[in-house]
Enzyme design. Structure first.
Site, PDB file in Angstrom:
ATOM      1  N   HIS A 144      -7.214 -13.240  25.581  1.00 36.26           N
ATOM      2  CA  HIS A 144      -7.278 -14.318  24.603  1.00 36.26           C
ATOM      3  C   HIS A 144      -8.174 -13.858  23.455  1.00 36.26           C
ATOM      4  O   HIS A 144      -9.054 -13.019  23.650  1.00 36.26           O
ATOM      5  CB  HIS A 144      -7.821 -15.603  25.235  1.00 36.26           C
ATOM      6  CG  HIS A 144      -6.815 -16.321  26.078  1.00 36.26           C
ATOM      7  ND1 HIS A 144      -6.481 -17.638  25.880  1.00 36.26           N
ATOM      8  CD2 HIS A 144      -6.044 -15.898  27.113  1.00 36.26           C
ATOM      9  CE1 HIS A 144      -5.560 -18.010  26.763  1.00 36.26           C
ATOM     10  NE2 HIS A 144      -5.285 -16.952  27.530  1.00 36.26           N
ATOM     11  N   CYS A 165      -6.045 -22.754  27.626  1.00 29.60           N
ATOM     12  CA  CYS A 165      -5.938 -23.191  29.019  1.00 29.60           C
ATOM     13  C   CYS A 165      -6.466 -24.622  29.136  1.00 29.60           C
ATOM     14  O   CYS A 165      -7.615 -24.885  28.765  1.00 29.60           O
ATOM     15  CB  CYS A 165      -6.733 -22.260  29.940  1.00 29.60           C
ATOM     16  SG  CYS A 165      -6.744 -22.802  31.674  1.00 29.60           S
ATOM     17  N   ASN A 210      -3.926 -17.252  22.726  1.00 30.01           N
ATOM     18  CA  ASN A 210      -3.673 -15.940  23.311  1.00 30.01           C
ATOM     19  C   ASN A 210      -3.712 -14.849  22.244  1.00 30.01           C
ATOM     20  O   ASN A 210      -3.610 -15.117  21.039  1.00 30.01           O
ATOM     21  CB  ASN A 210      -2.277 -15.923  23.937  1.00 30.01           C
ATOM     22  CG  ASN A 210      -2.177 -16.740  25.202  1.00 30.01           C
ATOM     23  OD1 ASN A 210      -2.549 -16.288  26.272  1.00 30.01           O
ATOM     24  ND2 ASN A 210      -1.666 -17.954  25.092  1.00 30.01           N
ATOM     25  N   ARG A 236       5.503 -20.706  27.649  1.00 28.15           N
ATOM     26  CA  ARG A 236       4.749 -21.335  28.735  1.00 28.15           C
ATOM     27  C   ARG A 236       3.275 -21.462  28.393  1.00 28.15           C
ATOM     28  O   ARG A 236       2.768 -22.547  28.158  1.00 28.15           O
ATOM     29  CB  ARG A 236       4.949 -20.530  30.036  1.00 28.15           C
ATOM     30  CG  ARG A 236       4.460 -21.260  31.297  1.00 28.15           C
ATOM     31  CD  ARG A 236       2.980 -21.179  31.555  1.00 28.15           C
ATOM     32  NE  ARG A 236       2.497 -19.803  31.706  1.00 28.15           N
ATOM     33  CZ  ARG A 236       1.215 -19.494  31.876  1.00 28.15           C
ATOM     34  NH1 ARG A 236       0.280 -20.443  31.888  1.00 28.15           N
ATOM     35  NH2 ARG A 236       0.836 -18.232  31.994  1.00 28.15           N
ATOM     36  N   ASP A 237       2.585 -20.361  28.296  1.00 29.32           N
ATOM     37  CA  ASP A 237       1.137 -20.387  28.098  1.00 29.32           C
ATOM     38  C   ASP A 237       0.773 -20.871  26.703  1.00 29.32           C
ATOM     39  O   ASP A 237      -0.321 -21.383  26.487  1.00 29.32           O
ATOM     40  CB  ASP A 237       0.565 -18.982  28.328  1.00 29.32           C
ATOM     41  CG  ASP A 237      -0.935 -18.998  28.566  1.00 29.32           C
ATOM     42  OD1 ASP A 237      -1.480 -20.084  28.814  1.00 29.32           O
ATOM     43  OD2 ASP A 237      -1.557 -17.932  28.505  1.00 29.32           O
TER      44      ASP A 237
END
Length: 313
Positions: A220, A251, A260, A26-27
């Site tokens: 991050h 992001c 991340n 996801r991220d």
């Protein structure tokens, strides 16, 4: 020198085990320029499930208009293999997103907002106060459906638009989210500006209000301080950490945010410190190599750089 080192280590209150929460699908993928094919996402998540990870955030049920890279959320969530001891989670912004998450039968729903007004407006298109009424029914309905609910708070250590964010602002958002019913709160260093001293200061404030067992950290590595920040959090009793394999991510609504904290780097540090993660290194690297081939660029983690270096003569 050996005696001094030993004394230092004896003063660190390290946990015996840590839960690594993989957020790469996801991220990590949400910030990629190119769309990763649905079948590749499914295969990658299946590979991650075989590593020993106990938690994988598989996708986001956000409007594809805002996150086109995850437009196949329902198909991915319905098609992956489900392993008995793995929690499969998804990010949900509102009740419409929750409908998809429940249809896909995810194990955990994650809601999100920011500690800073400007980032909240950019990310959610609402003020902080106007966000709570949106999240309240999502949390209540998810709990009623038998799902666990996690909350993300972004920009805890700094905002790309406002700069410094006060601990009071973080506590206000955290308090309301717990009141609404979340079971765990992930504190995010969205743009990677945190340093160990700041992490300690903020965490001490948060821990004075909430138990360590209900907190997680989401760092991050924009400025290379993520692992140092993890060490501080570990020493304060935190044993849940979000990370993305290979250091994927960023992001879309936080200019300057890079990848991340890398799952493989975190795994290396923890295991070599004697902290158990339950993750198999070789299978983790295989999963990293697979997704690296699909995104068409080298993953930035130190572990992956080291692996590539082994092939040099």
């Amino acid at each position: 020198m050996k005696k001094m080192s030993s004394l230092l280590l004896n003063n660190i209150n390290l946990p015996s085990s840590v839960t690594i929460k993989e957020v790469g699908p996801r991220d990590g993928l949400q910030n990629e320029n190119q769309f990763i094919q649905t079948e590749d996402k499914i295969q990658w998540i299946n590979m991650l499930s075989e590593t020993g990870l106990s938690y994988i955030e598989i996708t986001s049920f956000v409007n594809p208009k805002w996150i086109p890279q995850l437009a196949d959320a329902l198909q991915v969530a319905k098609s992956i293999n489900r392993y008995k001891n793995v929690t499969y989670a998804a990010l949900v912004p509102n009740e419409r997103g929750l409908e998809g998450a429940l249809e896909a039968n995810v194990d955990e729903v994650a809601v999100f907002m920011s500690a800073s007004e400007s980032h909240n407006l950019k990310n959610i298109n609402k003020s902080i106060n106007d966000t709570f009424p949106i999240l309240k029914p999502v949390i209540q309905e998810a709990l009623a459906a038998g799902k666990t609910v996690r909350g993300y708070v972004s920009t805890v250590f700094g905002c790309p638009y406002e700069g410094a964010v006060s601990a009071d602002a973080v506590l206000t958002v955290a308090d309301e989210l717990f009141t609404l019913g979340i079971q765990e709160l992930s504190l995010g260093d969205t743009i990677g500006v945190a340093n160990p001293k700041q992490v300690e200061e903020v965490l001490l404030e948060v821990l004075s209000r909430f138990p360590k067992e209900r907190l997680a950290m989401h760092f991050h590595n924009t400025r290379g301080t993520a692992l140092a920040n993890v060490l501080v959090a570990l020493n304060l009793g935190i044993s849940n950490f979000d990370s993305a394999l290979g250091g994927l991510g960023g992001c879309p609504y936080a200019p300057g945010a890079s990848g991340n904290l890398a799952t493989d780097d975190l795994h290396y540090m923890l295991e070599n410190m004697g902290i158990k993660t339950g993750i198999n290194r070789d299978q983790l690297l295989n999963a990293a190599l697979f997704i690296e081939g699909k995104i068409g660029k080298l993953l930035p983690s130190h572990t992956m750089q080291t692996e590539r270096g082994k092939n040099c003569t």
